[in-house]
Scaffold this motif. Structure first.
Motif, PDB file in Angstrom:
ATOM      1  N   ASP A 112       0.880  -1.259  -0.170  1.00 10.28           N
ATOM      2  CA  ASP A 112       0.178   0.056   0.017  1.00 10.28           C
ATOM      3  C   ASP A 112       0.825   1.374   0.052  1.00 10.28           C
ATOM      4  OD1 ASP A 112      -1.757   2.008   0.438  1.00 10.28           O
ATOM      5  OD2 ASP A 112      -2.694   1.314   2.296  1.00 10.28           O
ATOM      6  N   ASN A 113       0.924   1.911  -1.225  1.00  6.12           N
ATOM      7  CA  ASN A 113       1.883   3.202  -1.131  1.00  6.12           C
ATOM      8  C   ASN A 113       1.403   4.287  -0.395  1.00  6.12           C
ATOM      9  OD1 ASN A 113       3.491   2.172  -3.210  1.00  6.12           O
ATOM     10  ND2 ASN A 113       2.019   2.819  -4.638  1.00  6.12           N
ATOM     11  N   ALA A 114       0.232   4.408   0.418  1.00  6.59           N
ATOM     12  CA  ALA A 114      -0.476   5.327   1.093  1.00  6.59           C
ATOM     13  C   ALA A 114       0.302   5.379   2.286  1.00  6.59           C
ATOM     14  CB  ALA A 114      -1.786   5.062   1.461  1.00  6.59           C
ATOM     15  N   LEU A 115       0.895   4.099   2.782  1.00  5.31           N
ATOM     16  CA  LEU A 115       1.535   4.049   3.980  1.00  5.31           C
ATOM     17  C   LEU A 115       2.911   4.813   4.159  1.00  5.31           C
ATOM     18  CD1 LEU A 115       1.458   0.162   4.507  1.00  5.31           C
ATOM     19  CD2 LEU A 115       0.219   1.863   5.669  1.00  5.31           C
ATOM     20  N   LEU A 116       3.494   5.162   2.808  1.00  4.27           N
ATOM     21  CA  LEU A 116       4.843   5.989   2.816  1.00  4.27           C
ATOM     22  C   LEU A 116       4.496   7.259   3.354  1.00  4.27           C
ATOM     23  CD1 LEU A 116       5.434   5.080  -1.019  1.00  4.27           C
ATOM     24  CD2 LEU A 116       6.805   4.481   1.081  1.00  4.27           C
ATOM     25  N   THR A 117       3.440   7.801   3.313  1.00  4.78           N
ATOM     26  CA  THR A 117       3.324   9.329   3.984  1.00  4.78           C
ATOM     27  C   THR A 117       3.392   9.078   5.549  1.00  4.78           C
ATOM     28  OG1 THR A 117       1.041   9.024   3.938  1.00  4.78           O
ATOM     29  CG2 THR A 117       1.717   9.891   2.218  1.00  4.78           C
ATOM     30  N   ASN A 118       3.064   8.012   6.257  1.00  2.00           N
ATOM     31  CA  ASN A 118       3.237   7.947   7.423  1.00  2.00           C
ATOM     32  C   ASN A 118       4.878   8.088   7.983  1.00  2.00           C
ATOM     33  OD1 ASN A 118       0.718   7.361   8.018  1.00  2.00           O
ATOM     34  ND2 ASN A 118       0.778   5.390   7.755  1.00  2.00           N
ATOM     35  N   PHE A 119       5.592   7.582   7.052  1.00  2.00           N
ATOM     36  CA  PHE A 119       7.181   7.711   7.149  1.00  2.00           C
ATOM     37  C   PHE A 119       7.722   9.041   6.652  1.00  2.00           C
ATOM     38  CE2 PHE A 119       5.884   3.394   7.387  1.00  2.00           C
ATOM     39  CZ  PHE A 119       6.522   2.929   8.484  1.00  2.00           C
ATOM     40  N   GLY A 120       7.072  10.115   6.201  1.00  2.00           N
ATOM     41  CA  GLY A 120       7.663  11.175   5.694  1.00  2.00           C
ATOM     42  C   GLY A 120       8.250  10.829   4.350  1.00  2.00           C
ATOM     43  N   LEU A 121       7.832   9.696   3.423  1.00  2.00           N
ATOM     44  CA  LEU A 121       8.477   9.283   2.481  1.00  2.00           C
ATOM     45  C   LEU A 121       7.740   9.734   1.087  1.00  2.00           C
ATOM     46  CD1 LEU A 121       9.762   5.833   3.170  1.00  2.00           C
ATOM     47  CD2 LEU A 121      11.046   7.913   3.290  1.00  2.00           C
ATOM     48  N   PRO A 122       8.261  10.325  -0.041  1.00  2.00           N
ATOM     49  CA  PRO A 122       7.385  10.761  -1.110  1.00  2.00           C
ATOM     50  C   PRO A 122       6.667   9.642  -1.936  1.00  2.00           C
ATOM     51  CG  PRO A 122       9.737  10.513  -1.806  1.00  2.00           C
ATOM     52  CD  PRO A 122       9.745  10.224  -0.436  1.00  2.00           C
ATOM     53  N   ARG A 123       5.975  10.023  -2.790  1.00  2.00           N
ATOM     54  CA  ARG A 123       5.156   9.017  -3.786  1.00  2.00           C
ATOM     55  C   ARG A 123       5.859   8.794  -4.994  1.00  2.00           C
ATOM     56  NH1 ARG A 123      -0.229   8.046  -2.170  1.00  2.00           N
ATOM     57  NH2 ARG A 123      -0.597   6.588  -3.914  1.00  2.00           N
ATOM     58  N   SER A 124       6.921   9.643  -5.186  1.00  2.00           N
ATOM     59  CA  SER A 124       7.854   9.399  -6.262  1.00  2.00           C
ATOM     60  C   SER A 124       9.174   9.721  -5.982  1.00  2.00           C
ATOM     61  CB  SER A 124       7.229  10.016  -7.679  1.00  2.00           C
ATOM     62  OG  SER A 124       7.099  11.252  -7.648  1.00  2.00           O
ATOM     63  N   LEU A 125      10.169   9.381  -6.739  1.00  2.00           N
ATOM     64  CA  LEU A 125      11.580   9.952  -6.224  1.00  2.00           C
ATOM     65  C   LEU A 125      12.393   9.933  -7.405  1.00  2.00           C
ATOM     66  CD1 LEU A 125      13.442   9.816  -3.533  1.00  2.00           C
ATOM     67  CD2 LEU A 125      13.831   7.473  -4.415  1.00  2.00           C
ATOM     68  N   ARG A 126      13.056  11.172  -7.251  1.00  2.00           N
ATOM     69  CA  ARG A 126      14.041  11.489  -8.342  1.00  2.00           C
ATOM     70  C   ARG A 126      15.504  10.750  -8.245  1.00  2.00           C
ATOM     71  NH1 ARG A 126      12.464  15.342 -11.896  1.00  2.00           N
ATOM     72  NH2 ARG A 126      14.254  15.366 -12.776  1.00  2.00           N
ATOM     73  N   PRO A 127      16.232  10.395  -8.829  1.00  2.00           N
ATOM     74  CA  PRO A 127      17.444   9.541  -8.565  1.00  2.00           C
ATOM     75  C   PRO A 127      18.527  10.399  -7.784  1.00  2.00           C
ATOM     76  CG  PRO A 127      16.782   9.289 -10.933  1.00  2.00           C
ATOM     77  CD  PRO A 127      15.931  10.251 -10.372  1.00  2.00           C
ATOM     78  N   ASP A 128      18.376  11.654  -7.968  1.00  2.00           N
ATOM     79  CA  ASP A 128      19.378  12.557  -7.152  1.00  2.00           C
ATOM     80  C   ASP A 128      18.766  12.989  -5.869  1.00  2.00           C
ATOM     81  OD1 ASP A 128      17.212  14.213  -8.023  1.00  2.00           O
ATOM     82  OD2 ASP A 128      18.568  15.725  -8.865  1.00  2.00           O
ATOM     83  N   ARG A 129      17.774  12.613  -5.395  1.00  4.75           N
ATOM     84  CA  ARG A 129      17.277  12.946  -3.897  1.00  4.75           C
ATOM     85  C   ARG A 129      17.969  12.093  -3.096  1.00  4.75           C
ATOM     86  NH1 ARG A 129      14.159  11.440   0.211  1.00  4.75           N
ATOM     87  NH2 ARG A 129      12.468  12.873   1.006  1.00  4.75           N
ATOM     88  N   PRO A 130      18.504  12.796  -1.801  1.00  2.33           N
ATOM     89  CA  PRO A 130      19.139  12.328  -0.885  1.00  2.33           C
ATOM     90  C   PRO A 130      18.458  11.243  -0.257  1.00  2.33           C
ATOM     91  CG  PRO A 130      19.223  14.581  -0.483  1.00  2.33           C
ATOM     92  CD  PRO A 130      17.960  14.219  -1.557  1.00  2.33           C
TER      93      PRO A 130
END
Length: 368
Positions: free
Chosen positions: A341-359
């Protein structure tokens, strides 16, 4: 979140109870700010209590709000014969049991994973789905650590581990509540009986059945303990896993597993045990046809965890693919728990998409 005896309170709660102003009396007279100060020290531990019983972070937050609203509406009847903490736990427990009895807890449509390819035959197929969700360590850190009460059997880390939570979800609701109140929080049998409107004998009987059921689900006491969070040993295991998983190296992943390791995917009732069963799943489903991922580290339930992002050859943007939690034993991985469930990512402060250069760090790894 160690269990604490009902006659002890957090430092913040003790200060609140001994302030010059009588917060309880002011709250009974309708003072909303006094009520907030009265209950605020218990907010996070009550949410964790609801989470243990319900298995869902969002459901726990909903029931916490119901608990606080019920407490505000009922503050006029609070006569201080029990501590504020005990009074709030009684309300929260019964609200959770009412929600379970009403069958109100149902996953969102997006929480149910639909496999893109046929799944291999599992080692075990549970009768019911497990609506368990991971709980961010960054929230657990907000709960003070206390010495367990004399009735408590489970230590802080164990009582929020996914293995413990998954086993709890297999118990009937009342047994679940009794075990948490007695063996995690250290409430006495008579207090739990009062919470639930039953007898001490009924509580003792329910606790005995719950302990017996958990004994069949939880790892044995002879297991080697997990490495300490953030220790060099834990980092070494985690780093080896990340390199192998991101490279799609199934053989390297399998070498990191214990002989009795489990792969589970709540809420799916399918479970895979042992290196060969997990190898078959990884090679035919998760890492098939050159699928590659990037893992963003975080922590859940006191264990190493990752936001999972799948690479798309058509775009540099990586798309969310749920949360993965590792359970470690000694120098090996004893469980892979995959939440799609991708909705869980918000609980961890994580984005729904990611750029390769993101820390490559999430909120639970340093962002507040």
């Amino acid at each position: 979140m160690r269990g604490i005896p009902p006659d002890r309170e957090t430092d913040a709660a003790a200060r609140a109870r001994h302030m010059p102003e009588d917060l309880a009396a002011r709250a009974r007279s309708g003072d909303g700010e006094a009520f907030r100060r009265l209950v605020e020290p218990y907010r996070r531990e009550l949410q964790v209590h609801c989470y243990r019983i319900l298995g869902s972070v969002q459901d726990a937050e909903d029931l916490l709000q119901e608990t606080l609203l019920a407490a505000w509406r009922g503050i006029g009847g609070y006569e201080e014969r029990a501590s504020v903490r005990t009074w709030l736990y009684r309300i929260a427990t019964n609200r959770c049991l009412n929600a379970l009895r009403a069958g109100a807890r149902r996953p969102h449509d997006h929480a149910v994973h639909r496999a893109e390819v046929p799944l291999p035959e599992p080692s075990r197929r549970r009768a019911e789905p497990s609506w368990l969700e991971p709980y961010p360590d960054v929230l657990l850190d907000e709960v003070a650590d206390h010495v367990p009460g004399p009735e408590a059997r489970y230590e802080a880390r164990e009582s929020v581990s996914l293995a413990f939570l998954a086993a709890l979800q297999q118990l009937p609701p009342r047994q679940r509540a009794v075990l948490v109140l007695r063996d995690v929080l250290g409430f006495r049998a008579a207090e739990v009986a009062d919470f639930l409107g039953t007898t001490g004998n009924a509580v003792t009987s329910a606790l005995k059945r719950a302990r017996g059921a958990l004994a069949h689900e939880l790892p044995g006491p002879d297991r080697e303990s997990a490495p300490l969070p953030g220790s060099p040993r834990e980092r070494r295991i985690v780093d080896d896993f990340v390199r192998a998983f991101e490279a799609g190296d199934v053989d390297a992943i399998v070498t990191l597993l214990t002989d009795d390791a489990w792969l589970t995917m709540p809420p799916l009732p399918l479970e895979y045990q042992g290196p060969e069963a997990i190898r078959r799943f990884l090679s035919t489903v998760a890492l098939r046809d050159g699928i590659r991922y990037v893992l963003l580290p975080t922590r859940a339930n006191g264990q190493p965890a990752f936001g999972v992002y799948v690479r798309d050859p058509r775009t540099p943007i990586l798309h969310a693919h749920g949360v993965l939690v590792l359970t470690l034993t000694g120098d090996r991985i004893t469980a892979l728990t995959r939440f799609h469930d991708n909705a869980l990512l918000t609980n961890f402060g994580l984005p729904r998409s990611l750029r390769p250069d993101r820390p490559r760090t999430g909120r639970a790894e340093g962002e507040k």
